[in-house]
Design a protein around this motif. Structure first.
Motif, short mmCIF file in Angstrom:
data_model
loop_
_atom_site.label_atom_id
_atom_site.label_comp_id
_atom_site.label_asym_id
_atom_site.label_seq_id
_atom_site.Cartn_x
_atom_site.Cartn_y
_atom_site.Cartn_z
N LEU A 1 6.67 14.58 -0.85
CA LEU A 1 7.25 13.53 -0.01
C LEU A 1 8.11 12.61 -0.87
N ARG A 2 9.30 12.34 -0.39
CA ARG A 2 10.21 11.40 -1.07
C ARG A 2 10.28 10.12 -0.26
N CYS A 3 10.11 8.98 -0.92
CA CYS A 3 10.17 7.70 -0.23
C CYS A 3 10.87 6.68 -1.11
N LYS A 4 11.26 5.58 -0.50
CA LYS A 4 11.93 4.51 -1.25
C LYS A 4 10.94 3.66 -2.03
N TYR A 5 9.75 3.44 -1.43
CA TYR A 5 8.71 2.64 -2.08
C TYR A 5 7.35 3.23 -1.74
N ALA A 6 6.40 3.08 -2.66
CA ALA A 6 5.00 3.45 -2.42
C ALA A 6 4.14 2.22 -2.66
N VAL A 7 3.22 1.99 -1.74
CA VAL A 7 2.34 0.82 -1.84
C VAL A 7 0.89 1.31 -1.92
N GLY A 8 0.20 0.95 -2.99
CA GLY A 8 -1.19 1.31 -3.16
C GLY A 8 -2.11 0.29 -2.50
N CYS A 9 -2.74 0.73 -1.42
CA CYS A 9 -3.78 -0.07 -0.76
C CYS A 9 -5.08 0.73 -0.85
N ASP A 10 -5.22 1.44 -1.97
CA ASP A 10 -6.24 2.47 -2.13
C ASP A 10 -7.38 2.07 -3.04
N GLY A 11 -7.67 0.78 -3.12
CA GLY A 11 -8.89 0.32 -3.75
C GLY A 11 -8.87 0.26 -5.27
N PRO A 12 -10.02 -0.05 -5.86
CA PRO A 12 -10.11 -0.29 -7.31
C PRO A 12 -9.68 0.90 -8.17
N ARG A 13 -9.82 2.12 -7.66
CA ARG A 13 -9.42 3.30 -8.45
C ARG A 13 -8.03 3.79 -8.05
N SER A 14 -7.19 2.90 -7.63
CA SER A 14 -5.87 3.20 -7.07
C SER A 14 -5.04 4.18 -7.91
N ILE A 15 -4.63 5.28 -7.28
CA ILE A 15 -3.75 6.22 -7.96
C ILE A 15 -2.34 5.63 -8.09
N VAL A 16 -1.94 4.78 -7.15
CA VAL A 16 -0.62 4.15 -7.24
C VAL A 16 -0.58 3.22 -8.44
N ARG A 17 -1.61 2.39 -8.60
CA ARG A 17 -1.64 1.46 -9.75
C ARG A 17 -1.68 2.24 -11.06
#
Length: 530
Positions: A154-170
């Motif tokens: 998936l291609r996107c302009k922005y990704a936002v991590g709302c995925d908790g303490p073990r966040s893959i985005v962070r």
């Protein structure tokens, strides 16, 4: 390869709130969650006054109120003796429609937000896991794994991590998560109780530990307990563990039975070193985790989403430069730090094992607290912090005030709410404000100097100069042929500090972008051109 504007990773309250914000902005997005189904268990239990205000920007606050119960007081006990009761009905704020915290489970909150989003044909994709996320100058690429094992790019302009303490985005963004775990061990239970007491929040302190007791629904109570003698490393808490603590801490006998949920957990206090790294951003527990003191965690995450949502939309539509997103970190990380420090101090005091602090907590505080909190102003100040009504962004680079403005409210402050009349119908200030656009409020002042013609001229000149579709509302103290909205007693004028005429430009998140006297409208126009 699929494409969208925003990928939201995590379908909890923060992710759902961000989805609602982007939906109201007509921004394409996808929201994914790795769990196959929602949990019916929840640690978060409170929606504070400010969160209800933010939800009501979408006209949905009443749905939460209908499925929760307002907590009207906090009762504190030490050494099996009553110490103090903080009755929220005595603390009356004149600038909000929501005086009390709402007791409602996180599971219920998520269910309502799911229902609201479904009306817009938005649904959390589950179970879908973000396996890999990377970014470049023009966007973010995510590799998603679906339930059947298939992979999707998936291609996107922005990704936002709302995925908790073990966040893959962070983690993928290379952001640090600074902090540590609390040393104490905690146990939690949702139980039925035979207990004749006021249905409100109770806090019990004693030599054996402390316990917080929340009323839920259908005679179910939430017990959160820190024991001086921790359970064994592999031991699971039992109903008897809670009954034993209740017998030691409560002044009257209480019987618990039919547990709905019993759990054991550790707590952490951490914050990301930045809420943004290029095209990756974090919010909620992916950005900050702290103690449950004051019920701040979930609420703060939802506020993160509101702050970020309109900024993402503005950048994606090309209305603002990408640098606008830097203000998200500037504004919200400062809030996260303040809450972390505040809840840390409170929680460490409550859960302390230090002999000196234990003595102060259990024997000195019971004498000091009734005296210290007897003054309503002190109680109001403490509750205003907990309710998050006092959050403001005065040091943000995207807010301001006119050079001639001498009022108490400043750029970045929360917009106060108050009652107005539109014809014969009662409305509120916040009901005029939308979740999608900025709004401009023009005030006539209570001195009677400014004419309706002056207000109309300011209205027209602002629309012509701004070149943007911004709703403008004029509020006068007395009725006029051309003005519909009245503040007959001048109470709302006083809330804003407008003795003379003035204006307030309000952001979509309900905070002041710019404020000043009507004679300084040119400064507003210059400020908007920056």
């Amino acid at each position: 390869m699929g494409e969208t504007d925003v990928l939201i990773v995590g379908g909890g309250p923060t992710g759902l709130m961000l989805a609602l914000e982007l939906t109201s902005q007509d921004i394409p997005f996808r929201i994914i969650d790795s769990s196959p189904i929602r949990s019916d268990k929840s640690r978060a239990l409170v929606l504070h006054s400010r969160t209800l205000e933010l939800l009501n920007r979408h006209g949905i606050a009443q749905e939460f109120v209908d499925r929760g119960n307002f907590n009207l007081a906090v009762r504190i006990f030490a050494n099996q003796k009553f110490v103090f009761e903080n009755d929220f009905n005595i603390i009356a704020f004149n600038d909000t429609m929501y005086q009390n915290p709402l007791i409602i489970s996180q599971a219920e909150i998520e269910s309502i937000l799911d229902e609201v989003l479904m009306k817009h044909q938005v649904k959390v994709e589950r179970p879908v896991t973000a396996e890999k996320i990377s970014q470049d100058e023009t966007g973010v690429t995510a590799v998603l794994r679906h339930e059947d094992g298939s992979e999707e790019s998936l291609r996107c302009k922005y990704a936002v991590g709302c995925d908790g303490p073990r966040s893959i985005v962070r983690n993928s963004a290379g952001l640090q998560f600074e902090g540590a775990a609390y040393p104490q061990d905690f146990i939690l239970a949702d139980v039925h109780m035979k207990w004749e007491t006021r249905e409100c929040l109770h806090i019990y302190l004693g030599a054996s530990g402390f316990m917080i007791v929340f009323p839920m629904k259908d005679n179910v109570w939430r017990l959160i307990c820190s024991r001086r003698e921790a359970l064994g490393a592999d031991a699971e808490p039992t109903l008897e563990n809670f009954q034993e603590m209740l017998d030691k801490l409560l002044p009257e006998p209480v019987q618990i039975f039919d547990p709905v949920w019993i759990s054991r957990f550790k707590l952490h206090h951490r914050i990301a070193d930045n809420y943004r790294a290029g095209r990756m951003l974090v919010a909620g527990d992916a950005a900050h985790v702290h103690s449950p003191a004051g019920g701040q965690g979930m609420n703060t995450g939802m506020h993160d989403a509101v702050n970020l949502g309109w900024k993402l939309a503005s950048v994606i539509r090309g209305e603002n430069d990408d640098s606008l997103l830097d203000s998200y970190n500037i504004e919200r990380r400062r809030v996260g730090q303040t809450l972390l420090q505040g809840t840390d101090r409170l929680f460490e005091f409550m859960a302390t094992t230090n002999p000196l602090y234990l003595f102060i907590r259990n024997y000195v505080m019971p004498f000091i607290m009734p005296w210290a909190m007897a003054i309503p102003g002190r109680r109001a100040l403490a509750y205003r912090f907990v309710s998050e009504l006092g959050i403001r962004y005065r040091k943000s680079p995207i807010v301001g005030q006119a050079t001639t403005w001498k009022g108490t409210l400043k750029g970045g402050d929360r917009v106060p709410d108050g009652r107005l009349l539109k014809g014969n119908i009662e409305i509120t200030v916040h009901s005029l404000l939308g979740a999608r656009k900025h709004s401009l409020l023009l005030f006539s002042g209570v001195d009677g100097v400014t004419s309706t013609d002056d207000l109309e001229k300011a209205h027209v000149e602002f629309i012509e100069a701004s070149g943007r579709s911004i709703p403008v509302y004029t509020i006068t103290k007395s009725s006029s042929e051309n003005i519909e909205i009245m503040d007959p007693e001048g109470l709302v004028h006083r809330l804003f500090g407008f003795t003379a005429s003035g204006f307030v430009l309000v952001r979509p998140d309900g905070h002041i972008a710019f404020i000043g006297p009507l004679t300084s409208m040119d400064e507003l126009k210059t400020w908007m051109e920056r």
